[in-house]
Write an enzyme that holds these catalytic residues in place. Structure first.
Site, PDB file in Angstrom:
ATOM      1  CG  PHE A   1     -23.865  -6.307   4.103  1.00  0.00           C
ATOM      2  CD1 PHE A   1     -25.099  -5.396   4.158  1.00  0.00           C
ATOM      3  CD2 PHE A   1     -22.896  -5.882   3.016  1.00  0.00           C
ATOM      4  CE1 PHE A   1     -25.261  -4.652   3.451  1.00  0.00           C
ATOM      5  CE2 PHE A   1     -23.213  -5.096   2.092  1.00  0.00           C
ATOM      6  CZ  PHE A   1     -24.281  -4.312   2.181  1.00  0.00           C
TER       7      PHE A   1
ATOM      8  CB  THR B   1     -28.642  -4.845   1.762  1.00  0.00           C
ATOM      9  OG1 THR B   1     -29.098  -4.337   0.625  1.00  0.00           O
ATOM     10  CG2 THR B   1     -27.601  -6.021   1.120  1.00  0.00           C
TER      11      THR B   1
HETATM   12  O1  LIG Z   1     -22.835  -1.803  -4.971  1.00  0.00           O
HETATM   13  C1  LIG Z   1     -22.798  -1.506  -3.803  1.00  0.00           C
HETATM   14  O2  LIG Z   1     -22.768  -0.643  -3.326  1.00  0.00           O
HETATM   15  C2  LIG Z   1     -22.721  -2.600  -3.124  1.00  0.00           C
HETATM   16  O3  LIG Z   1     -22.249  -2.442  -1.803  1.00  0.00           O
HETATM   17  C3  LIG Z   1     -23.503  -4.083  -3.323  1.00  0.00           C
HETATM   18  C4  LIG Z   1     -24.676  -3.947  -2.955  1.00  0.00           C
HETATM   19  C5  LIG Z   1     -25.252  -5.552  -3.163  1.00  0.00           C
HETATM   20  O4  LIG Z   1     -24.508  -6.426  -3.687  1.00  0.00           O
HETATM   21  O5  LIG Z   1     -26.518  -5.811  -3.114  1.00  0.00           O
HETATM   22  C6  LIG Z   1     -25.281  -3.879  -1.795  1.00  0.00           C
HETATM   23  C7  LIG Z   1     -26.230  -3.288  -1.459  1.00  0.00           C
HETATM   24  C8  LIG Z   1     -27.228  -2.768  -2.395  1.00  0.00           C
HETATM   25  O6  LIG Z   1     -28.403  -3.826  -2.158  1.00  0.00           O
HETATM   26  C9  LIG Z   1     -26.649  -2.651  -3.525  1.00  0.00           C
HETATM   27  C10 LIG Z   1     -25.806  -3.287  -4.070  1.00  0.00           C
END
Ligand SMILES: O=C(O)C(=O)C[C@]1(C(=O)O)C=C[C@@H](O)C=C1
Length: 422
Positions: free
Chosen positions: A299, A297
């Site tokens: 950020f 992911t």
């Molecule tokens: O729910 C979490 O733990 C988050 O940090 C959010 C979140 C997102 O929004 O994509 C972050 C990373 C992962 O892809 C899954 C969820």
């Protein structure tokens, strides 16, 4: 995936009176709208500094007041599960396992809109807002971006933006895209609505676990809950594990684990990190359940002030633009402005133009056509300190009606390697 909208989950995590909130400091409660005027003034100044330092975009880089003042819309990221009471009724029995559960009253609770009051005193530690509760991947991203920071959990993305705008936090760290699940659209919309600057990016390998209460086996499960992105990232693996059970969306992964633990739900599993398992006293039923081992992911880090772009290391720049001309040629021209200067694009995203979602085109002979209107978000690999990037944006400005630089920031160059994220 089943996604049930039910505000009770959020109520549980934010206003349950049985939760003893431990905050790093006390915030007085104030109505959010009282705070807006001073906020708008301060941010206007930062933006003009950035515009002059880039020496371009002097005439067009404004969001309409309407966008800025548009009402807060929290629907996009607030799906949730059945209420605690209903869940307990479905569950209907008491756990017999005597497993020590960590003291969760020591964990910080997410900020809510009601907590947002300006300018608390703070020390030298950087305060970083993220959406979710402790154990969320966003918390891990905050730690990766700013080691030793004080991570501040927020119950919505919108609250994380406001925490920075109101000086409760110094930075926000927010997910924008995932290698399996795609874009997190809500944050694209919020980037436009708020006046924060992107000052960095981090890519976090996301390693999901299937968590259940101690003693629970897969055969006991009737549903799996998690953040919609996490459910999407594990869809195939859940099926392979024989878990053809209801899948329900909640606000964040760690919040799902907390919910299962707090309500003693022995028929429900959560998809979350191994750290969430430790924090909320859950067992790991299956490890590494994401459909692709290199699940990552991305950020972005947000701040009130932009950083000064440089050329001594790889930079990325994020922009958003709209046009009011007909046809597809504008998009083609924008992309050409980068191609002619050998600037690589890393991402393009389109979102509905909220103030002008539809354009009517009258043609006396043919009738009236309706076109959807879009905001286009583009990331490109160049620093705003480079002349080629400045020239590209000067050119783009000629045929767009709106153009804003969201930030010019160092690229995260760490290789994408599958690894544990706990
Ligand atoms: O729910 C979490 O733990 C988050 O940090 C959010 C979140 C997102 O929004 O994509 C972050 C990373 C992962 O892809 C899954 C969820």
């Amino acid at each position: 995936m089943q996604s049930i909208s039910n505000p009770s989950f959020k109520t549980l995590t934010t206003t349950d009176p049985s939760h003893h909130r431990r905050r790093s400091r006390n915030y007085s409660l104030r109505v959010l709208s009282d705070l807006r005027p001073s906020l708008a003034g301060g941010i206007g100044n930062c933006r003009s500094d950035f515009r002059s330092s880039c020496a371009i975009l002097s005439s067009k880089v404004f969001l309409s007041q309407q966008q800025q003042s548009s009402s807060s819309d929290s629907a996009g990221d607030s799906s949730s599960v059945s209420s605690a009471a209903a869940a307990a009724a479905v569950n209907g029995h008491v756990s017999l396992d005597l497993v020590p559960v960590p003291d969760q009253s020591l964990l910080p609770k997410p900020l809510t809109i009601a907590d947002l009051s300006p300018a608390p005193m703070h020390g030298s530690c950087l305060r970083v807002a993220y959406q979710g509760v402790p154990g969320a991947y966003s918390e891990a991203a905050a730690g990766k971006a700013y080691p030793n920071c004080e991570a501040i959990p927020c119950d919505q993305f919108e609250v994380a933006f406001q925490a920075v705008e109101l000086w409760i936090a110094d930075r926000a760290v927010l997910p924008v895209e995932n290698s399996l699940g795609g874009s997190i659209h809500r944050n694209y919309d919020l980037l436009l609505r708020h006046r924060l600057h992107i000052v960095g990016e981090v890519q976090l390998p996301v390693h999901h676990c299937l968590l259940a209460l101690p003693g629970v086996r897969k055969e006991h499960l009737t549903r799996v809950i998690s953040h919609p992105q996490a459910l999407a990232q594990c869809e195939l693996t859940l099926t392979k594990l024989g878990l053809n059970v209801a899948r329900e969306a909640v606000d964040d992964t760690a919040g799902a684990a907390e919910f299962v633990a707090a309500n003693n739900l022995r028929d429900t599993a959560a998809i979350a990190s191994a750290r969430a398992a430790d924090l909320y006293g859950m067992q790991v039923l299956a490890d590494g359940i994401q459909d692709d081992s290199s699940n990552v992911t991305r950020f972005v880090m947000l701040a009130r002030e932009p950083i000064i772009p440089r050329t001594d290391r790889p930079f990325k720049t994020s922009i958003v633009f709209a046009h009011d001309r007909e046809g597809t040629s504008v998009l083609f021209k924008v992309l050409s402005a980068f191609a002619f200067r050998n600037i690589s694009l890393t991402k393009i995203e389109s979102r509905p133009h909220r103030n002008r979602p539809i354009r009517l085109v009258d043609d006396a002979n043919v009738g009236t056509a309706k076109h959807f209107e879009y905001m286009f978000y583009v990331d490109f690999e160049a620093s705003m300190a480079e002349v080629r990037a400045q020239n590209a944006l000067s050119e783009i400005q000629e045929f767009t009606s709106f153009l804003r630089v969201l930030g010019s920031y160092p690229m995260d160059m760490t290789p994408w390697a599958p690894s544990r994220c706990d």
